[in-house]
Scaffold this active site. Structure first.
Site, PDB file in Angstrom:
ATOM      1  CG  ASP A   2      -4.217  -6.468  -0.421  1.00 46.10           C
ATOM      2  OD1 ASP A   2      -4.851  -5.746  -1.215  1.00 46.10           O
ATOM      3  OD2 ASP A   2      -4.685  -7.534   0.041  1.00 46.10           O
ATOM      4  CD1 TRP A  24      -7.663  -4.971  -4.767  1.00 47.13           C
ATOM      5  CD2 TRP A  24      -8.197  -3.152  -3.596  1.00 47.13           C
ATOM      6  NE1 TRP A  24      -7.341  -5.202  -3.460  1.00 47.13           N
ATOM      7  CE2 TRP A  24      -7.663  -4.110  -2.717  1.00 47.13           C
ATOM      8  CE3 TRP A  24      -8.620  -1.913  -3.081  1.00 47.13           C
ATOM      9  CZ2 TRP A  24      -7.516  -3.871  -1.348  1.00 47.13           C
ATOM     10  CZ3 TRP A  24      -8.478  -1.684  -1.717  1.00 47.13           C
ATOM     11  CH2 TRP A  24      -7.936  -2.651  -0.870  1.00 47.13           C
ATOM     12  N   GLY A  25      -7.264  -1.740  -9.282  1.00 45.02           N
ATOM     13  CA  GLY A  25      -7.622  -0.782 -10.328  1.00 45.02           C
ATOM     14  C   GLY A  25      -7.757   0.647  -9.848  1.00 45.02           C
ATOM     15  CB  ALA A  42      -4.788   5.646  -7.977  1.00 47.30           C
ATOM     16  CG  ASP A  58     -10.388  -9.418  -3.398  1.00 46.99           C
ATOM     17  OD1 ASP A  58      -9.472  -8.762  -3.915  1.00 46.99           O
ATOM     18  OD2 ASP A  58     -10.429  -9.701  -2.189  1.00 46.99           O
TER      19      ASP A  58
END
Ligand code: NAG
Ligand code: NAG
Ligand code: NAG
Ligand code: NAG
Ligand code: NAG
Ligand code: NAG
Ligand code: NAG
Length: 443
Positions: free
Chosen positions: A150, A212-213, A215, A233
């Site tokens: 994470d 989470w997409g 960078a 999420d």
């Protein structure tokens, strides 16, 4: 062995993720505790789930990972003061993580664990930044097979300049020079540190980036892990956003722009399944499953298996839909067609097509509020257009992937009745059952 070749420079890092046993080649399938248990986890939860995965026939369909999510450690940053290892919560996991791994392996299943590329996890448990070697060694020794990694609590000295995140429409903060190399970002470096630590272990651990997409991970995820989260999420609703989480339709809309990034050994991850959770209708449950499978996203069940309703279990066990997701020959996911590339969070791309060993497949979503007729026009499917090499001419046999029944043989098109928010999933072959376009999406 893999690691030493890497040191000698014989393998590029991206190839290091190609393991001899095939781990990570296809989208992962399994179960994860977060969506329904959150921090309320224990050894008993995972052992019970493992028994149910076997008893309900999910293991036989390929669901193999049983994944512990956040909250398995001791809260804060406390580590063992001798080994520096994270200490499994002794109340939740009295036998340690190794014992849970043994229980999974005894049932022919695999164990996943959760970590974080910052100082603490999202729930405030020890993070692995700076402890990559220690944690990878512990997980390997405990018999862990999969890591979800994470992205919470990143210290200031590791923040990206510029920064890019998709939740605001994908606009990077700061000046991004043309051709900016996101693989040189601090985020990429944080995730690569754990990749390298995992690769030095004497154990194959599937590596799932939960970034989470951010960078622009789509540009470098394939060199770093086997899958990478592409967006916020998920939460169990059809449309809308809630406290930074996204419902099904906004996620599908985002996915339509990235269909070509997924392939063998590296997958966009559109987050774990909410099938069975919240207040989705049965049709919405079906669409969620069929479309995530079509995108070749990992299929990680996120619902309680105790007393699971038979109609929900049937969705999770839809064998032909799973077979598309797990096809061993065609790596690419489905392609949106009849789509204007504008993007719409309530009415995303609704016509999708892809290829598997068994034929060309179409997934037709009804985003409207009423049941409607949807026309499957063969000449509109990218793989069946004349410019595609070696397209076998029709008429074509259309087969229902949900029921396993043939619908009929048609020359140009077929009209399918699709309920509100449902998805028709069909396979198209020549009338005698041959693949109509064997070269299409063969990569
Ligand atoms: C190590 O941790 C244990 C228990 O957590 C504690 O009793 C002990 O004093 C610690 N040792 C050192 C050297 O800090
Ligand atoms: C990485 O973080 C450092 C320290 O904050 C910063 O100076 C540098 O610009 C960052 N690098 C990139 C590529 O974002
Ligand atoms: C790595 O694991 C294999 C199989 O468990 C074992 O045979 C081998 O001795 C191990 N190698 C090292 C260096 O620990
Ligand atoms: C995917 O498509 C985009 C936009 O057409 C293109 O820039 C990119 O290079 C493609 N990526 C791959 C892996 O084919
Ligand atoms: C991802 O990397 C693997 C392994 O090198 C490669 O086979 C695959 O084609 C890559 N995927 C994409 C979409 O480039
Ligand atoms: C679909 O799943 C939801 C949870 O997402 C469940 O509450 C609902 O009852 C299911 N629909 C049916 C018809 O079973
Ligand atoms: C999304 O599409 C629907 C149906 O075509 C339309 O009514 C709505 O205005 C669109 N929304 C946006 C933000 O474009």
């Amino acid at each position: 062995m893999i690691a030493s070749l890497l040191c000698l420079g014989i393998l590029k890092p991206v190839d290091a993720l190609v393991s001899p046993d095939g781990t990570g080649r296809l989208p992962a399938m399994g179960w994860n505790s977060w969506n329904e248990y959150a921090c309320d986890i224990s050894e008993d939860v995972f052992v019970r789930v493992a028994d149910l995965m076997v008893d309900l026939g999910l293991k036989d369909l390929g669901y193999q990972y049983v994944n512990i999510d956040d909250c398995w450690g001791v809260k804060g940053t406390t580590r063992d003061n001798v080994t520096q290892r994270i200490i499994p919560n002794p109340v939740k996991f009295p036998g340690g993580i190794r014992h849970v791994a043994d229980e999974m392996h005894a049932r022919g299943l695999k164990l996943g664990i959760y970590g974080d590329a910052g100082t603490q996890t999202c729930g405030g448990y020890p993070g692995s930044l700076g402890y990559e070697e220690v944690d990878a060694a512990a997980w390997s020794e405990w018999g862990v097979d999969y890591l979800k990694y994470d992205n919470c609590n990143i210290p200031q000295e590791w923040v990206d300049v510029p920064y890019m995140y998709p939740d605001n429409g994908g606009s990077p903060d700061g000046d991004v020079p043309p051709g900016y190399d996101w693989s040189a970002s601090n985020s990429s470096a944080r995730y690569n540190r754990m990749r390298d630590a995992l690769l030095t272990q004497n154990r194959t651990i599937q590596y799932s980036l939960c970034i989470w997409g951010h960078a622009n991970v789509a540009a470098w995820g394939n060199a770093t892990g086997h899958s990478w989260r592409m967006y916020s999420d998920i939460y169990p609703a059809w449309a809308g956003a809630r406290q930074g989480s996204q419902a099904l339709m906004p996620i599908l809309n985002q996915a339509a722009f990235y269909w070509n990034v997924s392939g063998f050994w590296g997958r966009n991850d559109w987050d774990m399944l909410e099938v069975g959770n919240g207040d989705l209708t049965l049709e919405e449950n079906r669409s969620h499953f069929a479309l995530w499978a079509a995108l070749k996203s990992p299929l990680i069940i996120g619902t309680k298996l105790d007393a699971i309703r038979p109609e929900i279990l049937a969705v999770l066990k839809a064998g032909e839909i799973i077979a598309f997701n797990q096809d061993p020959v065609y790596g690419a996911g489905a392609v949106p067609y009849r789509w204007d590339r504008v993007g719409n969070d309530t009415h995303p791309a609704d016509y999708w097509a892809g290829s598997s060993s068994r034929g060309v497949h179409a997934f037709l979503l009804n985003t409207e509020e009423e049941e409607r007729d949807t026309e499957l026009v063969f000449a509109e499917i990218p793989g069946l257009q004349e410019q595609q090499p070696a397209v076998r001419p029709g008429p074509y046999l259309v087969h229902d992937m949900w029921t396993g029944e043939d619908i009929g043989v048609f020359s140009d098109s077929v009209v399918l009745r699709v309920k509100r928010h449902d998805t028709a999933a069909v396979r198209v072959t020549t009338a005698d059952g041959q693949h109509p376009s064997p070269q299409w999406l063969l990569r």
